[in-house]
Design a protein around this motif. Structure first.
Motif, PDB file in Angstrom:
ATOM      1  N   THR A   1       0.832  -1.301  -0.223  1.00 16.52           N
ATOM      2  CA  THR A   1      -0.343  -0.041   0.143  1.00 16.52           C
ATOM      3  C   THR A   1       1.085   1.041   0.149  1.00 16.52           C
ATOM      4  OG1 THR A   1      -1.950  -0.988   0.999  1.00 16.52           O
ATOM      5  CG2 THR A   1      -1.767   1.223   0.549  1.00 16.52           C
ATOM      6  N   ALA A   2       1.745   1.670   0.966  1.00 12.72           N
ATOM      7  CA  ALA A   2       2.417   2.662   0.544  1.00 12.72           C
ATOM      8  C   ALA A   2       3.444   2.779  -0.561  1.00 12.72           C
ATOM      9  CB  ALA A   2       3.784   1.872   2.190  1.00 12.72           C
ATOM     10  N   THR A   3       3.901   1.308  -0.811  1.00 15.27           N
ATOM     11  CA  THR A   3       4.313   1.814  -3.228  1.00 15.27           C
ATOM     12  C   THR A   3       3.292   2.213  -3.567  1.00 15.27           C
ATOM     13  OG1 THR A   3       5.926  -0.173  -1.617  1.00 15.27           O
ATOM     14  CG2 THR A   3       5.837   0.879  -4.025  1.00 15.27           C
ATOM     15  N   ILE A   4       2.554   1.748  -3.583  1.00 17.50           N
ATOM     16  CA  ILE A   4       1.682   2.091  -4.346  1.00 17.50           C
ATOM     17  C   ILE A   4       1.165   3.727  -3.685  1.00 17.50           C
ATOM     18  CG2 ILE A   4      -0.834   1.846  -5.439  1.00 17.50           C
ATOM     19  CD1 ILE A   4      -0.407  -0.778  -5.449  1.00 17.50           C
TER      20      ILE A   4
ATOM     21  N   SER B   1       4.354   6.373 -15.070  1.00 17.24           N
ATOM     22  CA  SER B   1       4.713   5.739 -14.023  1.00 17.24           C
ATOM     23  C   SER B   1       3.847   5.166 -13.125  1.00 17.24           C
ATOM     24  CB  SER B   1       4.467   7.988 -13.117  1.00 17.24           C
ATOM     25  OG  SER B   1       5.724   8.270 -14.014  1.00 17.24           O
ATOM     26  N   LEU B   2       2.050   5.537 -13.582  1.00 14.55           N
ATOM     27  CA  LEU B   2       1.388   4.452 -12.682  1.00 14.55           C
ATOM     28  C   LEU B   2       1.707   3.077 -13.107  1.00 14.55           C
ATOM     29  CD1 LEU B   2      -0.901   4.794 -10.600  1.00 14.55           C
ATOM     30  CD2 LEU B   2      -2.560   5.027 -13.096  1.00 14.55           C
ATOM     31  N   GLU B   3       1.493   3.385 -13.722  1.00 13.60           N
ATOM     32  CA  GLU B   3       1.933   1.692 -14.660  1.00 13.60           C
ATOM     33  C   GLU B   3       3.653   0.941 -14.153  1.00 13.60           C
ATOM     34  OE1 GLU B   3       3.314  -0.462 -19.244  1.00 13.60           O
ATOM     35  OE2 GLU B   3       1.220   1.037 -18.858  1.00 13.60           O
ATOM     36  N   ASP B   4       3.989   1.908 -14.067  1.00 15.58           N
ATOM     37  CA  ASP B   4       5.715   1.146 -13.505  1.00 15.58           C
ATOM     38  C   ASP B   4       5.483   0.889 -11.612  1.00 15.58           C
ATOM     39  OD1 ASP B   4       6.759   1.775 -15.948  1.00 15.58           O
ATOM     40  OD2 ASP B   4       7.913   3.253 -15.715  1.00 15.58           O
ATOM     41  N   THR B   5       4.512   1.460 -11.788  1.00  7.99           N
ATOM     42  CA  THR B   5       3.701   1.025  -9.775  1.00  7.99           C
ATOM     43  C   THR B   5       3.236   0.276  -9.885  1.00  7.99           C
ATOM     44  OG1 THR B   5       3.922   3.674  -8.854  1.00  7.99           O
ATOM     45  CG2 THR B   5       2.832   2.533  -7.797  1.00  7.99           C
ATOM     46  N   LEU B   6       1.926   0.089 -10.281  1.00  8.07           N
ATOM     47  CA  LEU B   6       1.698  -1.211 -10.408  1.00  8.07           C
ATOM     48  C   LEU B   6       2.215  -2.247 -10.700  1.00  8.07           C
ATOM     49  CD1 LEU B   6      -1.555   0.618 -12.126  1.00  8.07           C
ATOM     50  CD2 LEU B   6      -1.678  -0.726  -9.873  1.00  8.07           C
ATOM     51  N   ILE B   7       3.084  -2.052 -11.588  1.00  9.67           N
ATOM     52  CA  ILE B   7       4.171  -2.893 -12.180  1.00  9.67           C
ATOM     53  C   ILE B   7       5.084  -4.121 -10.600  1.00  9.67           C
ATOM     54  CG2 ILE B   7       6.223  -4.226 -13.385  1.00  9.67           C
ATOM     55  CD1 ILE B   7       4.502  -2.987 -15.477  1.00  9.67           C
ATOM     56  N   GLN B   8       5.616  -3.042 -10.085  1.00  2.96           N
ATOM     57  CA  GLN B   8       6.592  -3.205  -9.302  1.00  2.96           C
ATOM     58  C   GLN B   8       5.693  -3.861  -7.601  1.00  2.96           C
ATOM     59  OE1 GLN B   8       8.335   0.174  -7.728  1.00  2.96           O
ATOM     60  NE2 GLN B   8       8.907   0.569 -10.141  1.00  2.96           N
ATOM     61  N   ALA B   9       3.933  -4.335  -7.585  1.00  3.02           N
ATOM     62  CA  ALA B   9       3.408  -4.277  -6.899  1.00  3.02           C
ATOM     63  C   ALA B   9       3.487  -5.466  -7.130  1.00  3.02           C
ATOM     64  CB  ALA B   9       1.952  -3.603  -6.743  1.00  3.02           C
ATOM     65  N   ASP B  10       3.545  -6.035  -8.483  1.00  2.00           N
ATOM     66  CA  ASP B  10       3.351  -7.845  -8.443  1.00  2.00           C
ATOM     67  C   ASP B  10       1.270  -7.634  -9.242  1.00  2.00           C
ATOM     68  OD1 ASP B  10       5.307  -9.115  -9.446  1.00  2.00           O
ATOM     69  OD2 ASP B  10       5.540 -10.570  -7.490  1.00  2.00           O
ATOM     70  N   VAL B  11       1.387  -7.067 -10.176  1.00  2.00           N
ATOM     71  CA  VAL B  11       0.337  -7.167 -10.182  1.00  2.00           C
ATOM     72  C   VAL B  11       0.014  -7.980 -11.274  1.00  2.00           C
ATOM     73  CG1 VAL B  11      -1.497  -5.483  -8.908  1.00  2.00           C
ATOM     74  CG2 VAL B  11      -0.402  -4.631 -10.965  1.00  2.00           C
TER      75      VAL B  11
END
Length: 315
Positions: free
Chosen positions: A15-18, A38-48
């Protein structure tokens, strides 16, 4: 602490990362190619998952257009979209009508399989069901002893091998006989934590299934794959390997609190469409909880339990 609060705590790192990324991107700026990337990168980093991340970002682009959007609107919208995706796999675990109902627990070492058995045993017993546990991980004395501790905590009997290295199929066969004779409602069978790329171990698992079917052609009546939520994309290869050999009927996902990869649950749901019955939200005996898509999505996006995560900021 309430159940939703525990869930938010478990997903805290993800949650903090996102939320930190969303807040930094969607502040005083209009949606454009850069903010969407940037949003896409964030979601990928969260492993969705890449495909899921791309699809979610495309939804954001179509819904909000190029207007300036508050970050909480973005999080609410994403929670709504994620919840919709996950509702297809949100499925309460219904006990089979067979007696004993045989539950096979599978997964690699370290996934939280043994602790999940203890927690499920406690839940079933609290619901008035009689439970027996079979220690089918006979290759490690430590595994048998750990399961014995959890069985004692849950207050349920356990059938153990006479010595380390005993054929696991024979232990489970014996446990079925005892459960049947005693009129036990549920028999939960542990299995060795096997690596999905070890064919000999996968063959042993298949043997256990064949032996059980000598008792009851429909057994095991449920086969639950326990996954460690911290392993990210490796969880996909585990599901791929086990889903056919072990006749996987549903998932339990643990350890969402140990990394920023809590979004893996979304990726697994999109790819495999397997029911997600339970998620682990802590180490306590009551910390294995039924999966709820809306609660998970709200917690992932740092919304409150009461938030009605429906988008309201369309073009």
């Amino acid at each position: 602490m309430g159940l939703f609060s525990k869930l938010k705590q478990s997903l805290g790192k993800t949650t903090a990362t996102i939320t930190e990324s969303v807040k930094s991107v969607f502040v005083g700026t209009k949606i454009d190619a850069s903010t969407l990337e940037s949003l896409e990168d964030t979601l990928i980093q969260a492993d969705v998952g890449i495909e899921t991340a791309v699809a979610l970002v495309e939804k954001v682009r179509k819904y909000f257009g190029s207007k300036e959007v508050a970050e909480d609107d973005i999080r609410t919208f994403l929670a709504h979209e994620i919840a919709e995706r996950l509702q297809t796999v949100e499925q309460p675990f219904d006990l089979p009508e067979a007696k004993p109902a045989v539950l096979m627990m599978i997964g690699v070492n370290g996934s939280g399989k043994t602790t999940s058995i203890g927690k499920l045993s406690a839940q079933f017993k609290a619901d008035g069901k009689s439970v027996m546990v079979a220690a089918g991980d006979t290759f490690r004395a430590g595994a048998v002893n750990q399961l014995k501790v959890w069985a004692e905590r849950a207050g349920v009997p356990i059938v153990m091998p006479e010595k380390e290295g005993t054929d696991p199929a024979s232990v489970i066969f014996k446990a079925y006989d005892e459960a049947k004779a005693q009129g036990v409602d549920i028999l939960i069978c542990d299995t060795a934590g096997r690596l999905q790329n070890r064919q000999d171990l996968m063959d042993e698992l298949a043997k256990i299934f064949r032996v059980l079917k000598k008792h009851d052609e429909a057994a095991p009546h449920a086969s639950l794959l326990v996954l460690d939520g911290t392993v990210g994309q490796n969880a996909h290869s585990q599901v791929d390997a086990f889903k056919d050999t072990a006749e996987v009927t549903g998932l339990i996902i643990n350890k969402l609190d140990s990394s920023a990869k809590g979004g893996v649950l979304v990726a697994l749901a999109d790819k495999f469409k397997l029911p997600i019955h339970f998620i682990g939200v802590g180490e306590g005996i009551n910390d294995l909880r039924p999966f709820n898509a809306t609660e998970y999505a709200n917690a992932l996006m740092d919304l409150t339990e009461e938030t009605k995560n429906e988008p309201t900021n369309s073009n």
